[in-house]
Design an enzyme around this catalytic site. Sequence first.
Site, short mmCIF file in Angstrom:
data_model
loop_
_atom_site.label_atom_id
_atom_site.label_comp_id
_atom_site.label_asym_id
_atom_site.label_seq_id
_atom_site.Cartn_x
_atom_site.Cartn_y
_atom_site.Cartn_z
N LYS A 42 3.39 -3.72 1.54
CA LYS A 42 2.74 -3.46 0.25
C LYS A 42 1.46 -4.29 0.11
O LYS A 42 0.45 -3.80 -0.40
CB LYS A 42 3.70 -3.75 -0.92
CG LYS A 42 4.81 -2.73 -1.07
CD LYS A 42 4.29 -1.34 -1.45
CE LYS A 42 5.37 -0.32 -1.68
NZ LYS A 42 4.86 1.05 -1.85
N GLY A 89 7.35 12.14 -1.62
CA GLY A 89 8.53 11.30 -1.90
C GLY A 89 9.05 11.62 -3.29
O GLY A 89 9.56 10.75 -4.01
N GLY A 136 12.79 10.69 -4.71
CA GLY A 136 13.27 9.32 -4.89
C GLY A 136 13.48 8.97 -6.36
O GLY A 136 13.35 9.82 -7.25
N GLN A 137 13.80 7.69 -6.59
CA GLN A 137 14.15 7.26 -7.95
C GLN A 137 13.00 7.49 -8.92
O GLN A 137 13.18 8.06 -9.99
CB GLN A 137 14.51 5.76 -7.93
CG GLN A 137 14.99 5.27 -9.29
CD GLN A 137 14.88 3.76 -9.45
OE1 GLN A 137 14.23 3.08 -8.66
NE2 GLN A 137 15.51 3.24 -10.48
N LEU A 138 11.80 7.07 -8.56
CA LEU A 138 10.64 7.25 -9.44
C LEU A 138 10.17 8.70 -9.41
O LEU A 138 9.88 9.30 -10.45
CB LEU A 138 9.51 6.30 -8.98
CG LEU A 138 8.16 6.48 -9.67
CD1 LEU A 138 8.26 6.18 -11.16
CD2 LEU A 138 7.13 5.55 -9.01
N ASP A 164 9.27 16.15 -0.14
CA ASP A 164 10.19 15.08 0.24
C ASP A 164 10.62 15.34 1.68
O ASP A 164 10.54 16.48 2.14
CB ASP A 164 11.42 15.06 -0.68
CG ASP A 164 12.11 13.71 -0.66
OD1 ASP A 164 11.83 12.88 -1.56
OD2 ASP A 164 12.93 13.46 0.27
N TYR A 215 8.88 -5.08 3.62
CA TYR A 215 8.43 -4.23 2.50
C TYR A 215 7.25 -4.91 1.78
O TYR A 215 6.21 -4.28 1.54
CB TYR A 215 9.62 -4.03 1.55
CG TYR A 215 9.32 -3.30 0.28
CD1 TYR A 215 8.98 -1.96 0.28
CD2 TYR A 215 9.43 -3.95 -0.95
CE1 TYR A 215 8.74 -1.28 -0.91
CE2 TYR A 215 9.20 -3.28 -2.14
CZ TYR A 215 8.85 -1.95 -2.11
OH TYR A 215 8.62 -1.28 -3.29
#
Length: 315
Positions: free
Chosen positions: A146, A8, A11-13, A34, A142
């Site tokens: 988590k 991933g 992505g943003q992070l 990704d 979500y």
Amino acid sequence: MGKILVIGAGGQLGTELTKVLADRYGNEAIIATDFQEAVRPKFNYCSFYILNVLNKTELEAIIKTEGVSQIYHLAAILSAAGEKNPLQAWDLNMGGLLNVLEVSREYKIEKVFWPSSIAVFGPHSEKDQTPQNAFKDPNTIYGISKLAGEHWCEYYFNKYGVDVRSIRYPGLIGYKSMPGGGTTDYAVDIYHKALKGEKFSCFLNEHTYLPMMYMDDAINATLQLMDAPKEKITIRTSYNISGLSFSPAEIYQSIVKHYPNFEIKYQSDFRQAIADSWPNSIDDSAAKADWAWHPKFDLEAMTSAIITNLPKYFN
Ligand code: SER
């Protein structure tokens, strides 16, 4: 040390963390993956593979051919996007983590990082300075994934000795990459609108406080946790960490000092209920005690850094 696999990475992070890992360990030590071909150009400095983390055979093939010894598993569907397709979010968030934990056990991966979230808390959790062990009743898929994932991580550590480490990130705010599908995304979008000279329509109400963090602090927290000696990690579900807590009105005030004509209007949507179910602020004394975590950026410092740097990345 073997190679570091980032799942991933686009992505943003991942966009920011992968680069920091490459700067630290060398470009040849990093394998970015990704599911989207479109992000490949971001990773011209290291190896890049297309990987759907639900495909365990392909994941294993990369681990074997590249000699992977650490995994950062960042792929997930976030809170707001997850509510639009709950079963798909569950499949990816849970199935992806279970594949990563299983291959980590089978291939004796040395260390694994997996992000959890403030979304593990729910409407009956303490709202202010929410403790590490607060009651948790997440009401987004979500958050449910988590919370379940945290317990899977602890289970794999206790049962198989997989050294998996985790942080409950608050909303992450940076200028190099865009978030997607989260409830805290407004706090990134607002800077883009200010820069473009457009009025910002905020999908949360003016006084909705949420825990947030500047990206540099989030990356430092991640590296600190991954660097910490194994015996210092007393929490094998996931650590609370705290950086900032602000409302849309407050972030607007910090931006309008730099852009005096910037305007905001409030038009809440379904994400308001998600935000209302999450903490206002977080108690992170366990992270401070166990691995000397300490955030550096307050709201004003973050706004100055973003406003200075955003035009170099987006215009
Ligand atoms: N930023 C995430 C979201 O809003 C929270 O972890 O979904």
